[in-house]
Design a protein around this motif. Structure first.
Motif, mmCIF file in Angstrom:
data_model
loop_
_atom_site.group_PDB
_atom_site.id
_atom_site.type_symbol
_atom_site.label_atom_id
_atom_site.label_comp_id
_atom_site.label_asym_id
_atom_site.label_seq_id
_atom_site.Cartn_x
_atom_site.Cartn_y
_atom_site.Cartn_z
ATOM 1 N N GLU A 197 0.126 -15.999 31.516
ATOM 2 C CA GLU A 197 1.105 -14.948 31.268
ATOM 3 C C GLU A 197 2.033 -15.384 30.153
ATOM 4 N N MET A 198 2.096 -14.591 29.088
ATOM 5 C CA MET A 198 2.954 -14.872 27.937
ATOM 6 C C MET A 198 4.101 -13.868 27.918
ATOM 7 N N THR A 199 5.316 -14.385 27.835
ATOM 8 C CA THR A 199 6.497 -13.532 27.926
ATOM 9 C C THR A 199 7.356 -13.526 26.669
ATOM 10 N N ALA A 200 7.132 -14.487 25.758
ATOM 11 C CA ALA A 200 7.940 -14.558 24.538
ATOM 12 C C ALA A 200 7.183 -15.333 23.472
ATOM 13 N N ILE A 201 7.589 -15.144 22.207
ATOM 14 C CA ILE A 201 6.976 -15.822 21.074
ATOM 15 C C ILE A 201 8.070 -16.278 20.125
ATOM 16 N N ALA A 202 7.743 -17.264 19.291
ATOM 17 C CA ALA A 202 8.676 -17.725 18.266
ATOM 18 C C ALA A 202 7.878 -18.143 17.041
ATOM 19 N N THR A 203 8.457 -17.939 15.851
ATOM 20 C CA THR A 203 7.767 -18.294 14.609
ATOM 21 C C THR A 203 8.716 -18.979 13.636
ATOM 22 N N GLN A 204 8.121 -19.797 12.777
ATOM 23 C CA GLN A 204 8.766 -20.366 11.602
ATOM 24 C C GLN A 204 7.790 -20.253 10.438
ATOM 25 N N GLY A 205 8.312 -20.504 9.230
ATOM 26 C CA GLY A 205 7.433 -20.665 8.081
ATOM 27 C C GLY A 205 6.927 -22.096 8.004
ATOM 28 N N MET A 229 2.851 -20.416 8.638
ATOM 29 C CA MET A 229 3.325 -20.186 10.004
ATOM 30 C C MET A 229 3.350 -21.468 10.820
ATOM 31 N N ARG A 230 4.397 -21.544 11.656
ATOM 32 C CA ARG A 230 4.462 -22.435 12.815
ATOM 33 C C ARG A 230 4.898 -21.563 13.992
ATOM 34 N N VAL A 231 4.312 -21.785 15.159
ATOM 35 C CA VAL A 231 4.534 -20.840 16.256
ATOM 36 C C VAL A 231 4.708 -21.561 17.591
ATOM 37 N N GLU A 232 5.293 -20.825 18.530
ATOM 38 C CA GLU A 232 5.373 -21.244 19.928
ATOM 39 C C GLU A 232 5.198 -20.012 20.803
ATOM 40 N N LEU A 233 4.565 -20.206 21.951
ATOM 41 C CA LEU A 233 4.445 -19.182 22.977
ATOM 42 C C LEU A 233 5.181 -19.658 24.210
ATOM 43 N N TYR A 234 5.739 -18.716 24.972
ATOM 44 C CA TYR A 234 6.450 -19.039 26.203
ATOM 45 C C TYR A 234 5.859 -18.210 27.338
ATOM 46 N N GLY A 235 5.753 -18.827 28.511
ATOM 47 C CA GLY A 235 5.197 -18.116 29.653
ATOM 48 C C GLY A 235 4.950 -19.040 30.818
ATOM 49 N N CYS A 236 3.907 -18.727 31.615
ATOM 50 C CA CYS A 236 3.637 -19.488 32.823
ATOM 51 C C CYS A 236 2.197 -19.227 33.265
ATOM 52 N N SER A 237 1.756 -19.988 34.251
ATOM 53 C CA SER A 237 0.421 -19.794 34.793
ATOM 54 C C SER A 237 0.330 -18.417 35.457
ATOM 55 N N TYR A 238 -0.883 -17.897 35.530
ATOM 56 C CA TYR A 238 -1.091 -16.537 36.025
ATOM 57 C C TYR A 238 -2.041 -16.577 37.211
ATOM 58 N N ARG A 239 -1.582 -16.075 38.357
ATOM 59 C CA ARG A 239 -2.407 -16.018 39.564
ATOM 60 C C ARG A 239 -3.371 -14.841 39.459
ATOM 61 N N SER A 240 -4.641 -15.114 39.555
ATOM 62 C CA SER A 240 -5.643 -14.075 39.387
ATOM 63 C C SER A 240 -6.693 -14.172 40.487
ATOM 64 N N ASP A 241 -6.729 -13.178 41.354
ATOM 65 C CA ASP A 241 -7.791 -13.049 42.354
ATOM 66 C C ASP A 241 -8.719 -11.934 41.888
ATOM 67 N N VAL A 242 -9.937 -12.298 41.504
ATOM 68 C CA VAL A 242 -10.854 -11.381 40.852
ATOM 69 C C VAL A 242 -12.126 -11.230 41.671
ATOM 70 N N ALA A 243 -12.663 -10.014 41.703
ATOM 71 C CA ALA A 243 -13.982 -9.741 42.273
ATOM 72 C C ALA A 243 -14.807 -9.002 41.227
#
Length: 378
Positions: A90-98, A170-184
């Protein structure tokens, strides 16, 4: 704002807070961990690189390795920088630089995401493909909170504009957390049955949440029925999702008056789609992705009385089914919650409430041929 309006607003906000298409923190826990800083260089890819010292592996935020960031061989709108997080996240935010200490930065870009690295979907916000504001120099960090969090393994940055006196950098960062997924994963012949703890269940309120993806335009996602004509069915029909619900008797007039609402289009695109059905007596909120339609069920009853079980991926045996000719669902269903019960989790743990017909696996198989999404810069 008067007190009644304020109360109504609070209720509406609390109802929407838990929805997948809501805010990035809707999961109710901190989801702002750095996701890129500890990745290996092989987790980065790009359309091209200006030189080995400008390779995508140098595109981490605030790093000065190599030439200080990623730059492609040519600066054009066909370039991209890709990050592989290793699993759905799960990604909730992004950041960039040159690119560090240079005249190379991106001023505007798009995001695309994918589970496979082959079938891509554009990030949308406010019902349109969203272009993010980038950087105005090489080193200032520009953050963006995602209005709709992204659940995917791969993310691509797609530069649209850049410093006219420099190159894409570009230089980048992503922010978020692990994602619980129960799939069939349903093969079009299989189905799953969630058996209730009693012979019949009578409810005044219902809440059904799930996500699905498929390449088939038709198939029953979920079905339940009762002895007095009570009936609820979620079904794909020609790439649109139909919710059919009826509370009450079995008279010919009542059967013909079943409430049926259709939402969405092109839902057979092998991308995840979010579904919510929330009922309070006769009032129903039906959501497909970002679209919600409210309607009232027909008939006199305010309760939904269902017999024995809820079927997922198909209808029951023909002798019991009201629609034995309906096709079974072929695709993946994720995080199915029925009135607070995580149905797929019960199935994965082989609980006695679950009965499976045919072959169902608990991972999502990706087809070799998938639809192609073409990017437009808008």
């Amino acid at each position: 704002m008067d007190s009644l309006s304020a109360i109504g607003l609070c209720i509406a906000l609390s109802l929407n807070a838990g929805r997948w298409m809501g805010t990035a923190t809707a999961s109710g826990h901190n989801c702002d961990n750095q996701l890129v800083s500890d990745l290996h260089r092989w987790a980065f890819n790009s359309s091209s690189e200006f030189s080995s010292s400008h390779s995508p592996g140098y595109a981490k935020l605030n790093r000065r390795d190599g030439a200080g960031g990623w730059s492609p061989l040519e600066s054009s709108k066909h370039q991209w920088l890709q990050i592989d997080l290793g699993e759905r996240t799960e990604m909730t935010a992004i950041a960039t630089q040159g690119r560090y200490g240079s005249s190379d930065w991106v001023t505007r870009y798009l995001l695309m995401f994918s589970d496979t690295g082959r079938n891509w979907k554009q990030y949308r916000q406010e019902d349109s493909i969203w272009a993010f504001t980038g950087n105005s120099n090489a080193d200032t960090v520009v953050h963006h909170k995602l209005q709709n969090s992204i659940k995917a393994r791969f993310l691509r940055f797609m530069p649209l504009d850049w410093n006219p006196n420099g190159r894409i950098g570009m230089r980048v960062e992503l922010y978020g957390c692990s994602y619980r997924s129960d799939v069939a994963d349903f093969d079009g012949r299989s189905s799953m049955f969630y058996r209730f703890n009693q012979k019949m269940v009578s409810t005044v309120k219902d809440a059904i949440f799930l996500k699905f993806k498929t390449m088939r335009s038709d198939g029953v996602v979920l079905h339940g029925q009762g002895p007095q004509g009570d009936h609820v069915t979620l079904e794909l029909r020609k790439g649109k999702l139909s919710l059919e619900i009826h509370l009450g008797d079995q008279s010919p007039q009542a059967v013909s008056d079943r409430s049926s609402v259709t939402l969405g289009s092109l839902l057979d695109d092998q991308h995840w789609h979010y579904i919510a059905v929330e009922r309070n007596k006769k009032q129903v909120n039906f959501t497909v992705d970002a679209d919600t339609q409210q309607f009232q069920t027909k008939g006199d009853s305010e309760t939904l009385d269902l017999d024995y079980e809820l079927s997922i991926g198909g209808t029951p045996i023909p002798s019991k089914s009201m629609a034995s000719q309906r096709k079974n669902f072929n695709g993946c269903i994720e995080n199915l919650h029925y009135n607070g019960v995580n149905v797929i989790d019960l199935a994965k743990r082989h609980k006695p409430q679950i009965y499976i017909v045919g072959n169902i696996s608990f991972s999502c198989t990706e087809p070799r041929t998938v639809p192609v999404t073409f990017m437009t810069s808008g």
